[in-house]
Design an enzyme around this catalytic site. Structure first.
Site, PDB file in Angstrom:
ATOM      1  N   ALA A   1       0.861  -1.176   0.000  1.00 19.21           N
ATOM      2  CA  ALA A   1       0.000   0.000   0.000  1.00 19.21           C
ATOM      3  C   ALA A   1       0.897   1.225   0.000  1.00 19.21           C
ATOM      4  CB  ALA A   1      -0.896  -0.002   1.231  1.00 19.21           C
ATOM      5  N   LYS A   2       0.257   2.389  -0.185  1.00 16.36           N
ATOM      6  CA  LYS A   2       1.061   3.615  -0.288  1.00 16.36           C
ATOM      7  C   LYS A   2       1.855   3.883   0.982  1.00 16.36           C
ATOM      8  CE  LYS A   2      -1.579   5.542  -3.996  1.00 16.36           C
ATOM      9  NZ  LYS A   2      -2.875   6.004  -4.379  1.00 16.36           N
ATOM     10  N   ARG A   3       1.383   3.313   2.107  1.00 20.85           N
ATOM     11  CA  ARG A   3       2.117   3.554   3.366  1.00 20.85           C
ATOM     12  C   ARG A   3       3.492   2.871   3.348  1.00 20.85           C
ATOM     13  NH1 ARG A   3      -1.944  -0.069   4.349  1.00 20.85           N
ATOM     14  NH2 ARG A   3      -1.115  -2.169   4.564  1.00 20.85           N
TER      15      ARG A   3
END
Ligand code: GLU
Length: 278
Positions: free
Chosen positions: A249-251
């Site tokens: 994910a973008k995290r």
């Protein structure tokens, strides 16, 4: 008919290896087909989460990765008048209603079955007294616009199907979504409306997206059928996982294409890590 695929990221952060996988999946399919086209679309209708600098970075990251796209990049925030026309058509058919409920209201309504996108809307505002509805609209009460799904399905063939690559024709189960939002309280349209409209407007023949969005194709098929738009084929691909086994994910900053580039990784190695070795 020549194959047309697309990559349609939302500019809410930097692209990561999962996006690279999705983009390469669509791009390779188009480039392998005679006359195939690969389109790029920026899905930026969420004003709170999307940022223009991320859109710019997406183009840079894709070009660095070695991808090219055909024609102009389509930007959803520039198509709002077209989405409005579609909403007006559905409203004229009596298939749209304003919904004044907040997320908290829906949670409070309780016992709602869970659909692919959370609690299924219990239909409170579909049953609202017409005078009360008009009064709230006249008072400028914030609202979303929802599709009357039962009304929509009543106009369509009993068994709605879509073509899944490698599987064949499969029956759609849109009921699980309930009355989906087509225009948000905080944005003049919604993901399902914009993505379906644009795939049709851009002549996309093969919609490729992650397996996490496979169910979304069922409700989008309803919109296509209602609005008389062509039915594309679908290919849902697997999702890349990080070292912790969870989907990227973008995290996961370390897996961003920007971080890989800064660390000196070359594009071919990134393509290989994204599952597409040359
Ligand atoms: N814009 C969507 C996203 O970034 C994907 C669009 C789609 O393939 O349906 O998740």
């Amino acid at each position: 008919m020549a194959l047309v695929t697309r990559f349609a990221p939302s500019p809410t952060g930097r692209l990561h290896l999962g996006h690279a996988h999705a983009a390469l999946f669509a791009w390779r399919r188009a480039r392998a087909a005679p006359g195939g086209r690969f389109l790029l679309r920026i899905e930026d209708i969420d004003p709170a989460r999307c940022r223009p600098e991320f859109a710019t970075a997406i183009l840079e990251d894709l070009a660095w990765l070695g991808l090219d796209w055909d024609g102009e990049v389509r930007v959803q925030s520039a198509q709002l008048a077209d989405y409005r026309c579609v909403l007006d058509r559905l409203a004229a058919e009596g298939l749209l209603y304003p919904c004044f409920c907040s997320r908290a209201d829906i949670a409070r309504a309780g016992a709602a079955p869970h659909g692919p996108e959370g609690p299924v809307y219990p239909g409170t505002c579909r049953r609202l007294d017409p005078a009360l509805r008009e009064a709230r609209l006249a008072a400028g009460a914030p609202h979303a616009l929802r599709l009357d799904l039962a009304g929509a399905l009543a106009r369509l063939p009993r068994r709605l199907e879509r073509e899944e690559e490698g599987v064949g024709r499969i029956g759609c189960r849109p009921e699980a979504f309930g009355d989906v939002v087509l225009a948000r309280r905080d944005a003049p349209a919604s993901y399902h409306l914009c993505v379906t409209h644009d795939d049709a407007a851009q002549g996309v023949t093969l919609v490729t997206r992650g397996a996490d969005l496979a169910r979304a194709s069922d409700i989008q098929r309803v919109l296509q059928a209602l609005l008389g738009w062509p039915a594309p084929r679908y290919a849902h691909h697997g999702l890349l996982c990080g070292a912790d086994g969870r989907r990227l994910a973008k995290r996961d900053g370390a897996a961003s294409l920007a971080a890989l580039r800064e660390a000196g990784t070359d594009p071919a190695a990134v393509r290989a890590r994204a599952g597409f070795a040359d």
